[in-house]
Design a protein around this motif. Structure first.
Motif, PDB file in Angstrom:
ATOM      1  N   THR A  35     -20.182 -13.847  16.868  1.00 14.72           N
ATOM      2  CA  THR A  35     -19.295 -13.654  18.005  1.00 14.72           C
ATOM      3  C   THR A  35     -18.078 -14.570  17.910  1.00 14.72           C
ATOM      4  N   GLY A  36     -16.889 -13.988  18.137  1.00 11.77           N
ATOM      5  CA  GLY A  36     -15.685 -14.800  18.170  1.00 11.77           C
ATOM      6  C   GLY A  36     -14.494 -14.112  17.527  1.00 11.77           C
ATOM      7  N   PHE A  37     -13.322 -14.699  17.763  1.00 12.71           N
ATOM      8  CA  PHE A  37     -12.091 -14.225  17.137  1.00 12.71           C
ATOM      9  C   PHE A  37     -12.005 -14.755  15.712  1.00 12.71           C
ATOM     10  N   TYR A  38     -11.297 -14.034  14.855  1.00 13.90           N
ATOM     11  CA  TYR A  38     -11.078 -14.498  13.488  1.00 13.90           C
ATOM     12  C   TYR A  38      -9.725 -14.005  12.971  1.00 13.90           C
ATOM     13  N   VAL A  39      -9.214 -14.693  11.971  1.00 18.18           N
ATOM     14  CA  VAL A  39      -7.963 -14.326  11.314  1.00 18.18           C
ATOM     15  C   VAL A  39      -8.134 -14.614   9.834  1.00 18.18           C
ATOM     16  N   GLY A  40      -7.515 -13.814   8.976  1.00 16.92           N
ATOM     17  CA  GLY A  40      -7.726 -14.028   7.557  1.00 16.92           C
ATOM     18  C   GLY A  40      -6.734 -13.320   6.670  1.00 16.92           C
ATOM     19  N   ALA A  41      -7.020 -13.345   5.369  1.00 18.97           N
ATOM     20  CA  ALA A  41      -6.162 -12.747   4.352  1.00 18.97           C
ATOM     21  C   ALA A  41      -6.996 -11.814   3.475  1.00 18.97           C
ATOM     22  N   GLN A  42      -6.305 -10.891   2.812  1.00 14.54           N
ATOM     23  CA  GLN A  42      -6.978  -9.934   1.945  1.00 14.54           C
ATOM     24  C   GLN A  42      -6.109  -9.607   0.738  1.00 14.54           C
ATOM     25  N   ALA A  43      -6.764  -9.219  -0.356  1.00 12.72           N
ATOM     26  CA  ALA A  43      -6.059  -8.795  -1.562  1.00 12.72           C
ATOM     27  C   ALA A  43      -6.972  -7.870  -2.342  1.00 12.72           C
ATOM     28  N   GLY A  44      -6.385  -6.858  -2.965  1.00  6.67           N
ATOM     29  CA  GLY A  44      -7.180  -5.905  -3.726  1.00  6.67           C
ATOM     30  C   GLY A  44      -6.318  -4.835  -4.339  1.00  6.67           C
ATOM     31  N   GLY A  45      -6.868  -3.619  -4.422  1.00  3.88           N
ATOM     32  CA  GLY A  45      -6.152  -2.521  -5.048  1.00  3.88           C
ATOM     33  C   GLY A  45      -6.340  -1.215  -4.318  1.00  3.88           C
ATOM     34  N   GLY A  46      -5.375  -0.306  -4.522  1.00  6.22           N
ATOM     35  CA  GLY A  46      -5.426   1.015  -3.914  1.00  6.22           C
ATOM     36  C   GLY A  46      -5.237   2.095  -4.965  1.00  6.22           C
ATOM     37  N   TRP A  47      -5.905   3.266  -4.743  1.00  4.63           N
ATOM     38  CA  TRP A  47      -5.812   4.403  -5.648  1.00  4.63           C
ATOM     39  C   TRP A  47      -5.423   5.622  -4.821  1.00  4.63           C
ATOM     40  N   ASN A  48      -4.212   6.110  -5.036  1.00  4.96           N
ATOM     41  CA  ASN A  48      -3.646   7.178  -4.224  1.00  4.96           C
ATOM     42  C   ASN A  48      -3.773   8.532  -4.924  1.00  4.96           C
ATOM     43  N   ASP A  49      -4.089   9.553  -4.126  1.00  2.37           N
ATOM     44  CA  ASP A  49      -4.106  10.934  -4.600  1.00  2.37           C
ATOM     45  C   ASP A  49      -3.045  11.690  -3.822  1.00  2.37           C
ATOM     46  N   SER A  50      -1.916  11.985  -4.477  1.00  2.00           N
ATOM     47  CA  SER A  50      -0.797  12.658  -3.823  1.00  2.00           C
ATOM     48  C   SER A  50      -0.640  14.048  -4.439  1.00  2.00           C
ATOM     49  N   HIS A  51      -0.876  15.064  -3.624  1.00  2.00           N
ATOM     50  CA  HIS A  51      -0.820  16.452  -4.092  1.00  2.00           C
ATOM     51  C   HIS A  51       0.472  17.102  -3.599  1.00  2.00           C
ATOM     52  N   TRP A  52       1.298  17.554  -4.533  1.00  2.00           N
ATOM     53  CA  TRP A  52       2.568  18.209  -4.232  1.00  2.00           C
ATOM     54  C   TRP A  52       2.386  19.721  -4.306  1.00  2.00           C
ATOM     55  N   SER A  53       2.972  20.439  -3.357  1.00  3.97           N
ATOM     56  CA  SER A  53       2.928  21.902  -3.381  1.00  3.97           C
ATOM     57  C   SER A  53       4.191  22.447  -2.725  1.00  3.97           C
ATOM     58  N   GLY A  54       4.472  23.716  -2.981  1.00  2.00           N
ATOM     59  CA  GLY A  54       5.652  24.362  -2.413  1.00  2.00           C
ATOM     60  C   GLY A  54       5.693  25.815  -2.824  1.00  2.00           C
ATOM     61  N   THR A  55       6.682  26.517  -2.336  1.00  2.35           N
ATOM     62  CA  THR A  55       6.765  27.964  -2.591  1.00  2.35           C
ATOM     63  C   THR A  55       7.477  28.295  -3.894  1.00  2.35           C
ATOM     64  N   THR A  56       8.153  27.314  -4.486  1.00  5.14           N
ATOM     65  CA  THR A  56       8.984  27.620  -5.658  1.00  5.14           C
ATOM     66  C   THR A  56       8.493  26.954  -6.940  1.00  5.14           C
TER      67      THR A  56
END
Length: 220
Positions: A35-56
């Motif tokens: 129980t209680g308030f906390y504050v902190g820091a973080q570091a790591g990595g991200g892996w993005n999946d970006s899907h592009w689409s369109g009519t042309t």
């Protein structure tokens, strides 16, 4: 009389350590409370999946990865062994991915993320100083979508709002300092953006992301 007195003194001397040991009982250590308030820091990595689409053009992906680094603030409340809480975090991101634009040879399209933030509820189970939890909530980010070769153009990137859910483990190695590892899945849905070069040319981008960070917190 002297003999009786000497015997009494000897008896008291012999039994005093035993009496002292009986009187001084060990004090049980207080169980750790999350129980209680906390504050902190973080570091790591991200892996993005970006899907592009369109009519042309034929759909394609600009999946990428990069670093994620920032901080968090939150509050936990423990009820027996269950811990409920809320946490907000804000992190800068270098996640970026690029690929050939559809089937157009020689062109390169890019997805770039500037930041990642969220506000999440947490529900966990504590075994003294060890905590395992799940979380979920609303997520925020900023993406840029662009063709970055000689014929440069952007496709209506900007702020996005989505949802996130994940799992984490945390350990309190002192009464105030905790550390852990957390995984979260982010889904920002699909957004349509118009080219800043070709009026009326729209691109739809669907974006999801997996993020793993190490965290350290100071609990007040």
């Amino acid at each position: 009389m002297k003999l009786v007195l000497l015997c009494s003194v000897a008896f008291l001397a012999a039994t005093s350590p035993i009496l002292a040991a009986d009187l001084v009982q060990p004090v049980a250590a207080m169980p750790f409370s999350w129980t209680g308030f906390y504050v902190g820091a973080q570091a790591g990595g991200g892996w993005n999946d970006s899907h592009w689409s369109g009519t042309t053009f034929i759909p394609f992906n600009t999946n990428g990865s990069g670093g994620v680094f920032g901080g968090q603030i939150g509050y936990n409340y423990q009820i027996n062994q269950f811990v409920i809480g809320i946490e907000g975090n804000l992190a800068g991101s270098t996640v970026k991915g690029d690929n050939q634009c559809s089937d157009v040879t020689g062109t390169v399209c890019e997805t770039k993320q500037d930041y990642l933030a969220s506000v999440r509820g947490r529900l966990g189970y504590a075994v003294d100083r060890f905590l395992v939890y799940g979380d979920g909530g609303v997520a925020f980010t900023n993406y840029k979508f662009a063709e970055v070769d000689s014929f440069q153009q952007s496709f209506g990137g900007g702020s996005r709002v989505g949802w996130t859910a994940g799992l984490g483990v945390e350990y309190a190695f002192t009464d105030h300092w905790t550390a852990g590892v957390e995984w979260n899945y982010y889904d920002f849905g699909t957004k349509s953006g118009e080219s800043d070069v070709n009026t009326g040319f729209f691109v739809d981008n669907r974006d999801t992301e997996n993020v793993v960070v190490g965290k350290i917190n100071y609990k007040f």
